[in-house]
Scaffold this motif. Structure first.
Motif, short mmCIF file in Angstrom:
data_model
loop_
_atom_site.label_atom_id
_atom_site.label_comp_id
_atom_site.label_asym_id
_atom_site.label_seq_id
_atom_site.Cartn_x
_atom_site.Cartn_y
_atom_site.Cartn_z
N MET A 109 7.64 8.04 -2.15
CA MET A 109 7.48 6.83 -1.79
C MET A 109 5.98 7.39 -0.31
O MET A 109 6.54 7.62 0.08
CB MET A 109 8.02 5.59 -1.64
N PHE A 110 4.95 7.15 -1.08
CA PHE A 110 4.13 8.29 -0.18
C PHE A 110 3.54 6.41 0.26
O PHE A 110 2.83 5.21 -0.52
CB PHE A 110 2.89 8.43 -0.94
N SER A 111 3.21 6.60 1.90
CA SER A 111 2.57 5.61 2.58
C SER A 111 1.85 5.79 3.26
O SER A 111 1.89 7.03 4.17
CB SER A 111 3.79 4.71 3.24
N ASP A 112 0.95 5.41 4.55
CA ASP A 112 0.45 5.28 5.67
C ASP A 112 0.98 4.92 6.82
O ASP A 112 0.50 5.34 8.49
CB ASP A 112 -1.07 5.42 5.86
N ALA A 119 6.77 1.37 6.57
CA ALA A 119 6.54 -0.12 5.37
C ALA A 119 7.30 0.44 4.05
O ALA A 119 7.68 -0.84 3.80
CB ALA A 119 5.08 0.10 4.56
N PRO A 120 7.66 1.58 3.54
CA PRO A 120 8.53 1.68 2.78
C PRO A 120 10.01 0.95 3.32
O PRO A 120 10.49 0.83 2.34
CB PRO A 120 8.16 3.36 2.24
N ALA A 121 10.67 1.57 4.16
CA ALA A 121 11.18 1.22 4.64
C ALA A 121 12.05 0.18 4.21
O ALA A 121 12.69 -0.74 3.92
CB ALA A 121 11.98 1.80 6.24
N LYS A 122 10.78 -1.48 5.12
CA LYS A 122 10.78 -2.33 4.87
C LYS A 122 10.64 -2.87 3.45
O LYS A 122 11.94 -4.18 2.95
CB LYS A 122 9.19 -3.19 5.68
N ASN A 127 0.76 -0.98 -0.18
CA ASN A 127 -0.44 0.27 -0.06
C ASN A 127 0.61 1.22 -0.18
O ASN A 127 0.78 2.05 1.17
CB ASN A 127 -1.20 0.03 1.14
N ILE A 128 1.37 1.29 -0.85
CA ILE A 128 2.90 2.25 -0.51
C ILE A 128 2.33 3.37 -2.17
O ILE A 128 2.74 2.14 -3.28
CB ILE A 128 4.21 2.17 -0.48
N LYS A 129 2.35 4.26 -2.44
CA LYS A 129 2.09 4.68 -3.53
C LYS A 129 3.39 4.66 -4.38
O LYS A 129 4.35 6.50 -3.84
CB LYS A 129 1.38 6.15 -4.07
N LEU A 130 4.75 4.92 -5.68
CA LEU A 130 5.53 5.58 -5.47
C LEU A 130 5.36 5.86 -6.90
O LEU A 130 4.53 5.13 -8.25
CB LEU A 130 6.56 3.92 -6.18
N ALA A 131 6.78 7.58 -6.73
CA ALA A 131 6.16 7.65 -8.14
C ALA A 131 7.79 8.54 -8.01
O ALA A 131 7.86 9.02 -7.35
CB ALA A 131 5.18 8.66 -7.79
N VAL A 132 8.13 8.65 -9.43
CA VAL A 132 9.26 9.38 -10.70
C VAL A 132 8.61 10.13 -10.35
O VAL A 132 8.19 11.08 -11.26
CB VAL A 132 9.85 8.55 -11.54
N VAL A 133 10.15 11.25 -10.39
CA VAL A 133 9.35 13.50 -9.97
C VAL A 133 11.45 13.49 -10.14
O VAL A 133 12.20 12.88 -10.17
CB VAL A 133 9.26 13.79 -8.66
N THR A 189 16.80 2.32 10.97
CA THR A 189 15.85 2.67 11.86
C THR A 189 14.56 3.76 11.39
O THR A 189 13.96 3.05 12.62
CB THR A 189 16.94 4.53 12.10
N LEU A 190 14.55 3.40 10.24
CA LEU A 190 13.26 3.65 9.79
C LEU A 190 12.10 2.35 9.72
O LEU A 190 11.34 2.17 9.61
CB LEU A 190 13.07 4.24 8.30
N VAL A 191 13.31 0.95 9.28
CA VAL A 191 12.57 -0.01 9.46
C VAL A 191 12.05 -0.27 11.13
O VAL A 191 11.20 -1.01 10.86
CB VAL A 191 13.61 -1.15 9.17
N ASN A 192 12.92 0.22 11.85
CA ASN A 192 12.74 -0.17 13.10
C ASN A 192 11.65 0.57 13.78
O ASN A 192 10.51 0.79 15.13
CB ASN A 192 13.88 -0.36 14.58
N ILE A 193 10.85 0.93 13.13
CA ILE A 193 9.71 2.57 13.61
C ILE A 193 9.05 1.55 14.05
O ILE A 193 8.17 0.68 12.97
CB ILE A 193 9.62 3.43 12.67
N LYS A 194 7.53 2.21 15.44
CA LYS A 194 7.12 1.22 15.07
C LYS A 194 5.09 2.33 14.20
O LYS A 194 5.64 3.24 14.31
CB LYS A 194 6.14 0.74 16.06
N SER A 195 4.92 1.50 13.77
CA SER A 195 3.03 1.81 13.35
C SER A 195 2.61 2.02 14.26
O SER A 195 2.62 1.56 15.81
CB SER A 195 2.59 0.83 12.49
N LYS A 196 1.75 2.56 14.13
CA LYS A 196 0.00 3.37 14.77
C LYS A 196 -0.65 2.08 15.31
O LYS A 196 -0.83 1.90 16.63
CB LYS A 196 -0.55 3.90 14.47
N GLU A 197 -0.84 1.09 15.25
CA GLU A 197 -1.95 -0.31 14.86
C GLU A 197 -0.38 -1.11 16.43
O GLU A 197 -0.78 -1.56 17.18
CB GLU A 197 -1.55 -1.15 14.06
#
Length: 171
Positions: A83-86, A90-93, A47-53, A125-133
Protein backbone atom coordinates in the motif's frame (compact mmCIF):
# COMPACT_ATOMS: atom_id res chain seq x y z
CA UNK A 1 7.44 -15.56 -15.68
CA UNK A 2 10.69 -15.24 -17.58
CA UNK A 3 13.89 -13.95 -16.05
CA UNK A 4 13.60 -10.74 -18.10
CA UNK A 5 10.01 -10.14 -16.90
CA UNK A 6 11.11 -10.69 -13.30
CA UNK A 7 13.93 -8.17 -13.66
CA UNK A 8 11.47 -5.63 -15.11
CA UNK A 9 9.09 -6.15 -12.17
CA UNK A 10 12.00 -5.75 -9.74
CA UNK A 11 13.02 -2.48 -11.44
CA UNK A 12 9.47 -1.11 -11.25
CA UNK A 13 9.18 -2.14 -7.58
CA UNK A 14 12.58 -0.62 -6.79
CA UNK A 15 11.50 2.67 -8.32
CA UNK A 16 8.24 2.68 -6.35
CA UNK A 17 10.04 1.82 -3.11
CA UNK A 18 12.65 4.53 -3.69
CA UNK A 19 10.06 7.19 -4.46
CA UNK A 20 7.56 6.12 -1.79
CA UNK A 21 7.67 7.76 1.62
CA UNK A 22 4.84 5.71 3.12
CA UNK A 23 4.76 1.98 2.38
CA UNK A 24 2.56 -0.56 4.15
CA UNK A 25 2.83 -4.34 3.84
CA UNK A 26 -0.42 -6.19 4.49
CA UNK A 27 -1.88 -9.67 4.15
CA UNK A 28 -5.22 -9.64 2.34
CA UNK A 29 -5.37 -13.37 1.65
CA UNK A 30 -8.68 -15.00 2.42
CA UNK A 31 -10.78 -12.06 1.27
CA UNK A 32 -13.46 -13.01 -1.23
CA UNK A 33 -13.86 -11.13 -4.51
CA UNK A 34 -16.46 -8.71 -3.12
CA UNK A 35 -14.37 -7.84 -0.05
CA UNK A 36 -11.23 -7.43 -2.17
CA UNK A 37 -13.12 -5.10 -4.49
CA UNK A 38 -14.43 -3.11 -1.51
CA UNK A 39 -10.90 -2.83 -0.08
CA UNK A 40 -9.54 -1.62 -3.42
CA UNK A 41 -12.37 0.93 -3.62
CA UNK A 42 -11.64 2.17 -0.08
CA UNK A 43 -7.96 2.49 -0.95
CA UNK A 44 -8.77 4.40 -4.13
CA UNK A 45 -11.00 6.85 -2.20
CA UNK A 46 -8.18 7.43 0.32
CA UNK A 47 -5.64 7.98 -2.49
CA UNK A 48 -3.76 4.76 -1.66
CA UNK A 49 -2.27 2.54 -4.33
CA UNK A 50 -2.75 -1.16 -3.56
CA UNK A 51 -0.72 -3.86 -5.34
CA UNK A 52 -0.24 -7.58 -4.71
CA UNK A 53 3.41 -8.57 -5.10
CA UNK A 54 5.53 -11.68 -5.03
CA UNK A 55 7.64 -11.78 -1.86
CA UNK A 56 10.89 -12.83 -3.54
CA UNK A 57 10.65 -9.99 -6.08
CA UNK A 58 9.78 -7.46 -3.37
CA UNK A 59 12.71 -8.60 -1.25
CA UNK A 60 15.11 -8.14 -4.17
CA UNK A 61 13.64 -4.70 -4.87
CA UNK A 62 14.13 -3.75 -1.20
CA UNK A 63 17.77 -4.81 -1.43
CA UNK A 64 18.29 -2.74 -4.58
CA UNK A 65 16.58 0.31 -3.09
CA UNK A 66 18.66 2.97 -1.38
CA UNK A 67 16.39 2.87 1.71
CA UNK A 68 16.97 0.89 4.88
CA UNK A 69 13.87 -1.26 5.41
CA UNK A 70 15.22 -2.77 8.63
CA UNK A 71 13.20 -5.83 9.69
CA UNK A 72 10.57 -5.55 6.93
CA UNK A 73 12.12 -8.17 4.61
CA UNK A 74 11.71 -10.69 7.44
CA UNK A 75 7.88 -10.36 7.35
CA UNK A 76 7.69 -11.31 3.66
CA UNK A 77 6.00 -14.66 4.18
CA UNK A 78 2.65 -15.73 2.81
CA UNK A 79 0.65 -13.29 0.71
CA UNK A 80 1.84 -9.70 0.66
CA UNK A 81 0.13 -6.59 -0.62
CA UNK A 82 1.80 -3.21 -0.89
CA UNK A 83 0.00 0.00 0.00
CA UNK A 84 1.58 3.28 -1.15
CA UNK A 85 0.31 6.58 0.21
CA UNK A 86 1.28 10.22 0.64
CA UNK A 87 -0.30 10.40 4.10
CA UNK A 88 1.30 8.44 6.92
CA UNK A 89 -1.86 7.30 8.66
CA UNK A 90 -4.21 6.83 5.67
CA UNK A 91 -3.51 3.12 5.02
CA UNK A 92 -3.76 2.35 8.75
CA UNK A 93 -7.15 4.10 8.91
CA UNK A 94 -8.39 2.15 5.87
CA UNK A 95 -7.21 -1.15 7.39
CA UNK A 96 -8.78 -0.37 10.77
CA UNK A 97 -12.08 0.70 9.21
CA UNK A 98 -12.15 -2.35 6.94
CA UNK A 99 -11.49 -4.69 9.86
CA UNK A 100 -14.74 -3.65 11.51
CA UNK A 101 -16.41 -6.03 9.04
CA UNK A 102 -13.63 -8.60 8.55
CA UNK A 103 -10.49 -9.91 10.26
CA UNK A 104 -8.40 -8.96 7.21
CA UNK A 105 -6.26 -7.19 6.10
CA UNK A 106 -3.54 -7.96 8.60
CA UNK A 107 -0.73 -5.43 8.91
CA UNK A 108 2.67 -7.05 8.43
CA UNK A 109 4.73 -3.90 8.63
CA UNK A 110 5.10 -0.32 7.50
CA UNK A 111 7.77 2.13 6.41
CA UNK A 112 6.66 5.66 7.31
CA UNK A 113 9.10 8.50 6.70
CA UNK A 114 12.16 6.35 7.56
CA UNK A 115 10.49 4.78 10.63
CA UNK A 116 9.89 1.03 10.62
CA UNK A 117 6.82 -0.57 12.21
CA UNK A 118 6.59 -4.38 12.32
CA UNK A 119 3.53 -6.37 13.28
CA UNK A 120 -0.22 -6.01 13.42
CA UNK A 121 -0.02 -4.66 16.98
CA UNK A 122 1.40 -1.41 15.54
CA UNK A 123 -1.86 -0.56 13.75
CA UNK A 124 -3.21 1.73 16.50
CA UNK A 125 0.12 3.55 16.67
CA UNK A 126 0.03 4.12 12.92
CA UNK A 127 -3.58 5.33 13.00
CA UNK A 128 -2.58 7.99 15.55
CA UNK A 129 0.29 9.37 13.45
CA UNK A 130 -0.59 12.88 12.39
CA UNK A 131 -0.36 13.85 8.76
CA UNK A 132 1.73 16.80 7.62
CA UNK A 133 -1.41 18.91 7.21
CA UNK A 134 -2.62 18.05 10.72
CA UNK A 135 0.76 18.98 12.22
CA UNK A 136 0.82 22.29 10.36
CA UNK A 137 -2.70 23.02 11.63
CA UNK A 138 -1.64 22.24 15.21
CA UNK A 139 1.40 24.50 14.93
CA UNK A 140 -0.64 27.36 13.50
CA UNK A 141 -3.19 27.11 16.31
CA UNK A 142 -0.41 27.01 18.89
CA UNK A 143 1.16 30.10 17.36
CA UNK A 144 -2.18 31.92 17.23
CA UNK A 145 -3.06 31.05 20.81
CA UNK A 146 -0.67 33.53 22.54
CA UNK A 147 -1.74 36.32 20.20
CA UNK A 148 -5.40 35.63 20.97
CA UNK A 149 -4.65 35.65 24.70
CA UNK A 150 -2.90 39.04 24.44
CA UNK A 151 -5.75 40.55 22.43
CA UNK A 152 -8.29 39.10 24.84
CA UNK A 153 -6.40 40.43 27.87
CA UNK A 154 -6.13 43.88 26.30
CA UNK A 155 -9.83 43.94 25.49
CA UNK A 156 -10.92 42.78 28.93
CA UNK A 157 -8.35 45.00 30.60
CA UNK A 158 -9.59 47.93 28.57
CA UNK A 159 -13.15 47.30 29.75
CA UNK A 160 -12.01 47.14 33.39
CA UNK A 161 -9.96 50.28 33.02
CA UNK A 162 -12.80 52.17 31.39
CA UNK A 163 -15.16 50.92 34.12
CA UNK A 164 -12.79 52.16 36.83
CA UNK A 165 -12.41 55.53 35.09
CA UNK A 166 -16.17 55.84 34.70
CA UNK A 167 -16.73 55.05 38.38
CA UNK A 168 -14.09 57.59 39.41
CA UNK A 169 -15.55 60.26 37.16
CA UNK A 170 -19.03 59.64 38.56
CA UNK A 171 -17.70 60.23 42.08
Amino acid sequence: MTREEKSQVIEVLTTKLTEGRIIYLADISGLNALDTSNLRRACFKANIKLAVVKNSLLEKAMEKSDKDFGELPEVLKGNTSLMFSDTGNAPAKVIKEFRKKSDKPVLKGAYVEEAIYVGDDQLDTLVNIKSKEELIGDIISLLQSPAKNVVSALQSGGNKLSGILKTLSDK
